[in-house]
Design a protein around this motif. Structure first.
Motif, PDB file in Angstrom:
ATOM      1  N   GLY A 294      -8.751 -10.514  -7.889  1.00  0.00           N
ATOM      2  CA  GLY A 294      -9.672  -9.723  -7.077  1.00  0.00           C
ATOM      3  C   GLY A 294     -10.295  -8.594  -7.870  1.00  0.00           C
ATOM      4  N   ASP A 295     -11.160  -7.828  -7.190  1.00  0.00           N
ATOM      5  CA  ASP A 295     -11.819  -6.690  -7.831  1.00  0.00           C
ATOM      6  C   ASP A 295     -10.864  -5.501  -7.930  1.00  0.00           C
ATOM      7  OD1 ASP A 295     -13.993  -8.306  -7.839  1.00  0.00           O
ATOM      8  OD2 ASP A 295     -15.159  -7.170  -6.359  1.00  0.00           O
ATOM      9  N   LEU A 296     -11.088  -4.675  -8.929  1.00  0.00           N
ATOM     10  CA  LEU A 296     -10.302  -3.448  -9.071  1.00  0.00           C
ATOM     11  C   LEU A 296     -10.778  -2.425  -8.052  1.00  0.00           C
ATOM     12  CD1 LEU A 296     -10.182  -3.144 -12.958  1.00  0.00           C
ATOM     13  CD2 LEU A 296      -8.226  -3.498 -11.454  1.00  0.00           C
ATOM     14  N   PRO A 297      -9.878  -1.887  -7.220  1.00  0.00           N
ATOM     15  CA  PRO A 297     -10.300  -0.878  -6.239  1.00  0.00           C
ATOM     16  C   PRO A 297     -10.733   0.414  -6.918  1.00  0.00           C
ATOM     17  CG  PRO A 297      -7.908  -1.143  -6.235  1.00  0.00           C
ATOM     18  CD  PRO A 297      -8.460  -2.209  -7.124  1.00  0.00           C
ATOM     19  N   SER A 298     -11.514   1.200  -6.241  1.00  0.00           N
ATOM     20  CA  SER A 298     -12.100   2.411  -6.829  1.00  0.00           C
ATOM     21  C   SER A 298     -11.059   3.451  -7.209  1.00  0.00           C
ATOM     22  CB  SER A 298     -13.113   3.027  -5.865  1.00  0.00           C
ATOM     23  OG  SER A 298     -12.484   3.370  -4.633  1.00  0.00           O
ATOM     24  N   TYR A 299      -9.874   3.459  -6.523  1.00  0.00           N
ATOM     25  CA  TYR A 299      -8.915   4.529  -6.797  1.00  0.00           C
ATOM     26  C   TYR A 299      -8.285   4.432  -8.186  1.00  0.00           C
ATOM     27  CZ  TYR A 299      -5.616   0.989  -4.940  1.00  0.00           C
ATOM     28  OH  TYR A 299      -4.923  -0.165  -4.683  1.00  0.00           O
ATOM     29  N   VAL A 300      -8.384   3.269  -8.846  1.00  0.00           N
ATOM     30  CA  VAL A 300      -7.816   3.202 -10.197  1.00  0.00           C
ATOM     31  C   VAL A 300      -8.705   3.927 -11.200  1.00  0.00           C
ATOM     32  CG1 VAL A 300      -6.723   0.997  -9.667  1.00  0.00           C
ATOM     33  CG2 VAL A 300      -8.887   1.022 -10.910  1.00  0.00           C
ATOM     34  N   TRP A 301      -9.943   4.235 -10.817  1.00  0.00           N
ATOM     35  CA  TRP A 301     -10.892   4.894 -11.727  1.00  0.00           C
ATOM     36  C   TRP A 301     -11.047   6.379 -11.434  1.00  0.00           C
ATOM     37  CZ3 TRP A 301     -11.771   1.772 -15.554  1.00  0.00           C
ATOM     38  CH2 TRP A 301     -11.826   0.387 -15.345  1.00  0.00           C
TER      39      TRP A 301
ATOM     40  N   ALA B  93      -3.872   8.196  -3.795  1.00  0.00           N
ATOM     41  CA  ALA B  93      -3.073   7.732  -4.928  1.00  0.00           C
ATOM     42  C   ALA B  93      -3.737   8.255  -6.185  1.00  0.00           C
ATOM     43  CB  ALA B  93      -3.002   6.210  -4.959  1.00  0.00           C
ATOM     44  N   SER B  94      -2.939   8.747  -7.108  1.00  0.00           N
ATOM     45  CA  SER B  94      -3.484   9.160  -8.398  1.00  0.00           C
ATOM     46  C   SER B  94      -2.529   8.729  -9.497  1.00  0.00           C
ATOM     47  CB  SER B  94      -3.722  10.676  -8.443  1.00  0.00           C
ATOM     48  OG  SER B  94      -2.505  11.380  -8.539  1.00  0.00           O
ATOM     49  N   PHE B  95      -3.094   8.435 -10.660  1.00  0.00           N
ATOM     50  CA  PHE B  95      -2.315   7.922 -11.773  1.00  0.00           C
ATOM     51  C   PHE B  95      -2.769   8.605 -13.059  1.00  0.00           C
ATOM     52  CE2 PHE B  95      -3.558   4.602  -8.805  1.00  0.00           C
ATOM     53  CZ  PHE B  95      -2.332   4.146  -8.326  1.00  0.00           C
ATOM     54  N   LYS B  96      -1.815   8.895 -13.921  1.00  0.00           N
ATOM     55  CA  LYS B  96      -2.162   9.261 -15.292  1.00  0.00           C
ATOM     56  C   LYS B  96      -2.035   8.041 -16.201  1.00  0.00           C
ATOM     57  CE  LYS B  96      -1.389  14.223 -15.220  1.00  0.00           C
ATOM     58  NZ  LYS B  96      -0.675  15.378 -15.827  1.00  0.00           N
TER      59      LYS B  96
ATOM     60  N   ALA C 175       0.826  -1.214   0.000  1.00  0.00           N
ATOM     61  CA  ALA C 175       0.000   0.000   0.000  1.00  0.00           C
ATOM     62  C   ALA C 175       0.855   1.257   0.000  1.00  0.00           C
ATOM     63  CB  ALA C 175      -0.945  -0.014   1.210  1.00  0.00           C
ATOM     64  N   ASP C 176       2.012   1.208   0.682  1.00  0.00           N
ATOM     65  CA  ASP C 176       2.863   2.395   0.772  1.00  0.00           C
ATOM     66  C   ASP C 176       3.443   2.789  -0.583  1.00  0.00           C
ATOM     67  OD1 ASP C 176       2.382   2.613   3.433  1.00  0.00           O
ATOM     68  OD2 ASP C 176       4.305   1.794   4.092  1.00  0.00           O
ATOM     69  N   LEU C 177       3.536   1.862  -1.522  1.00  0.00           N
ATOM     70  CA  LEU C 177       4.038   2.202  -2.851  1.00  0.00           C
ATOM     71  C   LEU C 177       3.048   3.079  -3.610  1.00  0.00           C
ATOM     72  CD1 LEU C 177       6.348   1.677  -4.924  1.00  0.00           C
ATOM     73  CD2 LEU C 177       4.936  -0.194  -5.815  1.00  0.00           C
ATOM     74  N   LEU C 178       1.774   2.960  -3.254  1.00  0.00           N
ATOM     75  CA  LEU C 178       0.730   3.730  -3.929  1.00  0.00           C
ATOM     76  C   LEU C 178       0.319   4.959  -3.139  1.00  0.00           C
ATOM     77  CD1 LEU C 178      -1.581   0.768  -5.041  1.00  0.00           C
ATOM     78  CD2 LEU C 178       0.404   1.712  -6.220  1.00  0.00           C
ATOM     79  N   SER C 179       0.549   4.954  -1.842  1.00  0.00           N
ATOM     80  CA  SER C 179       0.084   6.051  -0.993  1.00  0.00           C
ATOM     81  C   SER C 179       0.900   7.325  -1.203  1.00  0.00           C
ATOM     82  CB  SER C 179       0.155   5.640   0.479  1.00  0.00           C
ATOM     83  OG  SER C 179      -0.712   4.562   0.737  1.00  0.00           O
ATOM     84  N   LEU C 180       0.220   8.449  -1.123  1.00  0.00           N
ATOM     85  CA  LEU C 180       0.852   9.769  -1.176  1.00  0.00           C
ATOM     86  C   LEU C 180       1.672   9.967  -2.450  1.00  0.00           C
ATOM     87  CD1 LEU C 180       2.008  10.062   2.554  1.00  0.00           C
ATOM     88  CD2 LEU C 180      -0.079  10.962   1.498  1.00  0.00           C
ATOM     89  N   HIS C 181       1.261   9.330  -3.529  1.00  0.00           N
ATOM     90  CA  HIS C 181       1.931   9.490  -4.805  1.00  0.00           C
ATOM     91  C   HIS C 181       0.980  10.096  -5.830  1.00  0.00           C
ATOM     92  CE1 HIS C 181       5.233   6.895  -3.435  1.00  0.00           C
ATOM     93  NE2 HIS C 181       5.885   7.282  -4.496  1.00  0.00           N
ATOM     94  N   SER C 182       1.571  10.844  -6.731  1.00  0.00           N
ATOM     95  CA  SER C 182       0.844  11.318  -7.898  1.00  0.00           C
ATOM     96  C   SER C 182       1.647  10.874  -9.115  1.00  0.00           C
ATOM     97  CB  SER C 182       0.695  12.844  -7.871  1.00  0.00           C
ATOM     98  OG  SER C 182      -0.035  13.298  -8.991  1.00  0.00           O
ATOM     99  N   TYR C 183       1.316   9.711  -9.644  1.00  0.00           N
ATOM    100  CA  TYR C 183       2.119   9.083 -10.689  1.00  0.00           C
ATOM    101  C   TYR C 183       1.749   9.613 -12.076  1.00  0.00           C
ATOM    102  CZ  TYR C 183       3.971   5.419  -7.596  1.00  0.00           C
ATOM    103  OH  TYR C 183       4.626   4.736  -6.613  1.00  0.00           O
ATOM    104  N   GLU C 184       2.767  10.057 -12.808  1.00  0.00           N
ATOM    105  CA  GLU C 184       2.595  10.252 -14.242  1.00  0.00           C
ATOM    106  C   GLU C 184       2.563   8.879 -14.911  1.00  0.00           C
ATOM    107  OE1 GLU C 184       2.409  13.095 -16.112  1.00  0.00           O
ATOM    108  OE2 GLU C 184       2.395  14.395 -14.339  1.00  0.00           O
TER     109      GLU C 184
END
Length: 461
Positions: free
Chosen positions: A372-379, A358-361, A329-338
């Motif tokens: 498993g199911d895709l978590p909501s943050y990927v959308w 977490a946010s992703f472009k 989880a820490d790899l995704l937390s507090l990141h704004s990934y291009e």
């Protein structure tokens, strides 16, 4: 400034009475040679780039301190001897993209003016050894990229350069092959800040990184090892991709390389169970820390948790390795990934259900063992590319896709449900080999290939 005015003809032979400080004749249909009388003019900046002039350069360029002739000469510039010591106060020479035909280069004929600080002879026809006598007293910038230079000539060196002043060197796209020769040259000029020697034939050990370098590009060579310790307080960019490196560099302490923001070691032969810890500082500052890390196409096996200590990373590419790991989880937390890409590995289990922002472009996690199911943050809003193909994801797509989404690839999973009509607003949707319910969106029937949905089953009663 007479550039780009469809002028046609030659430069008048008598330039003695020209009192213009800056004479720009670039991008015209001017031909002929530069009149020797230019030495009697008051011209200081002279630009004949992208014209049709040819012939030899005058020995005396007068008061000119900036001369630009990029791609100007359709004919061959015949310099005999080449790059001789021009009289006058020439500081900047730009003759890139020309055919420089000359006798073999030698230490006697390859000499810059004592006041010359910037030379650009890139993408010409220079062949053989590079005499170090080129480096004048005040040399600061040298670009010899795109020639056929193979080695360095130390004959009659040292002269008396100001070695503190020489800061930028570009030797891309040549045929330099000896790393020992190359490192000996760099030892001669220890204050270089920008070093680009991309796309040569350099093999052996990568040079020991000095304290002064800020920007190094040694990509597309044949380096296989490192010599010495990498520890610098000023290095910001290190590009070593497309070599034959088999391991990472070593650092003496975790605080080394604090200001490095870009590291590319992709397309090598690195086989490692751990990533070197560097740039770890007690107080994370917004302007510090690794921001771009590219390690794709190696043989890495370390867990993804090795990359949790770099909260400033916005581009992380670990694709096409041998990483066997869960997603912390820490790899995704507090990141704004291009870009976050760990596709084509052995990442297993499910994605974390909850993360602390977490946010992703661009998110590419295809060809793994995820389930498993895709978590909501990927959308969430802002995502442009989502690629999860060839996994074992279950569940369904959201009824409304993010308006920002451009490309969606969900092939070869265990998804079910109805495909939302929003996919028709995307540039590309790949969704075959899932269990979709009819009806499919209308765009799935087109022959463009941009929306491939596969087949569907009647919805359950």
């Amino acid at each position: 400034d007479l550039s780009g005015n469809l002028l046609n003809g030659t430069i008048p032979s008598d330039m003695a009475d020209i009192n213009v400080y800056n004479l720009n004749l670039a991008n015209n249909t001017i031909f002929g040679t530069i009149p020797p009388s230019i030495s009697e003019s008051q011209v200081r900046l002279f630009d004949i780039s992208n014209t049709e002039m040819d012939g030899p350069l005058p020995d005396d360029l007068g008061f000119i301190f900036s001369f630009k002739g990029e791609s100007a000469f359709v004919g061959d510039i015949i310099l005999s001897p080449p790059f001789r010591q021009f009289s006058g106060s020439l500081e900047t020479i730009v003759l890139s993209h020309n055919k420089l035909i000359s006798p073999p280069l030698s230490s006697q004929t390859f000499i810059a003016n004592d006041v010359t600080s910037s030379i650009d002879y890139s993408y010409g026809s220079l062949v053989g050894s590079l005499p170090l006598t080129l480096f004048g007293v005040e040399m600061e910038f040298l670009n010899l990229s795109g020639n056929n230079l193979t080695s360095f000539d130390f004959t009659d060196f040292p002269i008396t350069p100001n070695r503190n002043s020489f800061q930028e060197l570009y030797l891309n796209d040549n045929l330099f092959y000896s790393a020992n020769d190359f490192n000996a040259f760099l030892d001669t000029f220890p204050y270089i800040r920008t070093l680009h020697a991309r796309n040569n034939l350099l093999s052996g050990d990568v040079l020991t990184i000095g304290k002064i370098y800020t920007d190094i590009d040694l990509s597309h060579n044949l380096f296989s090892n490192f010599s010495g310790d990498f520890c610098s307080d000023v290095l910001r960019t290190l590009l070593l991709n497309d070599n034959r490196l088999t391991s990472f560099f070593s650092v003496s302490e975790e605080s080394c390389l604090q200001v490095m923001d870009s590291l590319d070691m992709s397309n090598n032969l690195i086989s490692s169970d751990s990533f070197p810890r560097f740039g770890i500082i007690a107080e994370v500052k917004a302007n510090y820390g690794l921001k771009t890390l590219r390690l794709s196409n190696n043989f890495l096996r370390m867990p993804l948790s090795d990359f949790e200590d770099y909260p400033q990373v916005s581009v992380l590419d670990l694709s096409n390795n041998m990483i066997k790991s869960t997603v912390p989880a820490d790899l995704l937390s507090l990141h704004s990934y291009e870009l976050l890409d760990f596709s084509n590995n052995f990442i297993f289990s499910s994605l974390p259900k909850r993360v602390n922002f977490a946010s992703f472009k661009t998110l590419k996690i295809g060809c793994n063992l995820l389930e498993g199911d895709l978590p909501s943050y990927v959308w969430q809003a802002g995502i442009l590319v989502l690629d999860i193909h060839n996994n074992f994801f279950t569940g369904s797509l959201p009824s409304t896709l993010p308006a920002s989404l451009v490309t969606l690839d969900v092939r070869n999973n265990s998804l079910t449900g109805v495909i939302p009509t929003d996919i028709c607003n995307l540039d590309s949707f790949l969704g075959e080999d899932n269990t979709w319910f009819c009806p499919l969106p209308d765009c799935c029937d087109t022959e463009s290939g941009s929306w491939t949905c596969g087949s569907c089953l009647p919805p359950p009663s």
